[in-house]
Design a protein around this motif. Sequence first.
Motif, mmCIF file in Angstrom:
data_model
loop_
_atom_site.group_PDB
_atom_site.id
_atom_site.type_symbol
_atom_site.label_atom_id
_atom_site.label_comp_id
_atom_site.label_asym_id
_atom_site.label_seq_id
_atom_site.Cartn_x
_atom_site.Cartn_y
_atom_site.Cartn_z
ATOM 1 N N ASN A 81 0.962 -1.212 -0.017
ATOM 2 C CA ASN A 81 0.122 0.048 -0.195
ATOM 3 C C ASN A 81 0.740 1.216 0.037
ATOM 4 O O ASN A 81 1.532 1.641 1.052
ATOM 5 C CB ASN A 81 -0.975 -0.128 1.127
ATOM 6 C CG ASN A 81 -2.020 1.083 1.168
ATOM 7 O OD1 ASN A 81 -1.887 1.865 0.422
ATOM 8 N ND2 ASN A 81 -3.067 1.026 2.225
ATOM 9 N N GLU A 86 -6.843 2.863 3.439
ATOM 10 C CA GLU A 86 -7.019 1.585 4.086
ATOM 11 C C GLU A 86 -7.696 0.306 3.189
ATOM 12 O O GLU A 86 -8.698 0.967 2.754
ATOM 13 C CB GLU A 86 -7.485 1.484 5.624
ATOM 14 C CG GLU A 86 -6.589 2.499 6.535
ATOM 15 C CD GLU A 86 -7.133 2.456 7.836
ATOM 16 O OE1 GLU A 86 -8.190 1.945 7.906
ATOM 17 O OE2 GLU A 86 -6.555 3.140 8.568
ATOM 18 N N GLU A 88 -9.081 -3.744 2.526
ATOM 19 C CA GLU A 88 -9.309 -5.122 3.307
ATOM 20 C C GLU A 88 -9.658 -6.104 2.070
ATOM 21 O O GLU A 88 -10.458 -5.705 1.256
ATOM 22 C CB GLU A 88 -10.672 -4.847 4.237
ATOM 23 C CG GLU A 88 -10.707 -6.501 4.598
ATOM 24 C CD GLU A 88 -12.056 -6.547 5.712
ATOM 25 O OE1 GLU A 88 -13.100 -5.528 5.687
ATOM 26 O OE2 GLU A 88 -11.990 -7.080 6.819
ATOM 27 N N VAL A 199 -6.335 -6.458 6.899
ATOM 28 C CA VAL A 199 -6.582 -4.829 6.622
ATOM 29 C C VAL A 199 -4.938 -4.528 6.442
ATOM 30 O O VAL A 199 -4.089 -4.457 6.884
ATOM 31 C CB VAL A 199 -6.954 -4.358 7.714
ATOM 32 C CG1 VAL A 199 -7.103 -2.740 7.309
ATOM 33 C CG2 VAL A 199 -8.611 -5.034 8.119
ATOM 34 N N PHE A 201 -3.164 -1.230 5.569
ATOM 35 C CA PHE A 201 -2.755 0.197 5.952
ATOM 36 C C PHE A 201 -1.743 0.885 5.197
ATOM 37 O O PHE A 201 -1.061 0.146 4.752
ATOM 38 C CB PHE A 201 -2.510 0.150 7.548
ATOM 39 C CG PHE A 201 -3.524 -0.313 8.528
ATOM 40 C CD1 PHE A 201 -4.725 0.300 8.924
ATOM 41 C CD2 PHE A 201 -3.475 -1.779 9.128
ATOM 42 C CE1 PHE A 201 -5.571 -0.180 9.739
ATOM 43 C CE2 PHE A 201 -4.424 -2.055 9.999
ATOM 44 C CZ PHE A 201 -5.256 -1.538 10.378
ATOM 45 N N THR A 228 -11.517 3.323 3.311
ATOM 46 C CA THR A 228 -11.465 4.838 3.362
ATOM 47 C C THR A 228 -12.965 5.319 2.703
ATOM 48 O O THR A 228 -13.578 6.192 3.354
ATOM 49 C CB THR A 228 -10.240 5.369 2.869
ATOM 50 O OG1 THR A 228 -9.300 4.580 3.663
ATOM 51 C CG2 THR A 228 -10.169 6.896 3.270
#
Length: 243
Positions: A81, A86, A88, A199, A201, A228
């Motif tokens: 990322n 964020e 998932e 998840v 981040f 988000t």
Amino acid sequence: MFQSKLIYYSILIVLILSGCASPLKTDTVSFEPLSSYKNKQEIDSLEIAVVPVDSLEKSKEIFGTDLKSANILPIHLIVQNNGKKEFEINHQQIFGITPDGKYTVAYTLNKTAEHVRKSSIGTTAVAGAVAGTLAGAAIGAGIGAGIGYAGGDASTGVATGAIIGGTAGAATGTAVGLSDSFTVKFKQELANLAFEDKVIFPRDIQQGFIYLKWASYNKIRIKLFDITDNKVHELVFDVSVAR
């Protein structure tokens, strides 16, 4: 004489089993930077690579055994990322797709471990444990019998025979229990490297494996949830499965 034969056959069993399916034993995994993978997609600064582990050499390097013998195809997911959102990924929303359009959902860890246990990998592991118990008992009994014989105590041989018989019976009788314990052990090993639900981040690099039923998939479908912005993305990767 009896003890010698038991030792011989027990060791023979262990040697035979050592030539069968290797035990499942996971190791740490190395991977390359995301930019080096051809089968990669990027969405909102999130990069995802999908790599099927379909070669015998790679499977043994990572899992210590050939998972195809358990009809399992590991898929390596590598995610980075680089943005500020964020995300998932739910492994139960990952599917292998065959050329004729059939979808197969990823296994849970429980189901994957059950398949390993029922395969030659599990059978060999349980049989090896039982054979090892027998060999240990026979060798110990043989040493005890030798001591008894040297001391002129004839009853020692009878007692030793009883010990061997009891131990062998116990070893055979616990085979079913061993099978359950091995299923738990397999699940623990597979969990070490599983992607499961994650998840991702900002600035995270995540990687792990999902486990599919072995088939000649030509696509892998992944559902990606943008936490988000509360959006869902569906990504489809082209893959090829060898063997």
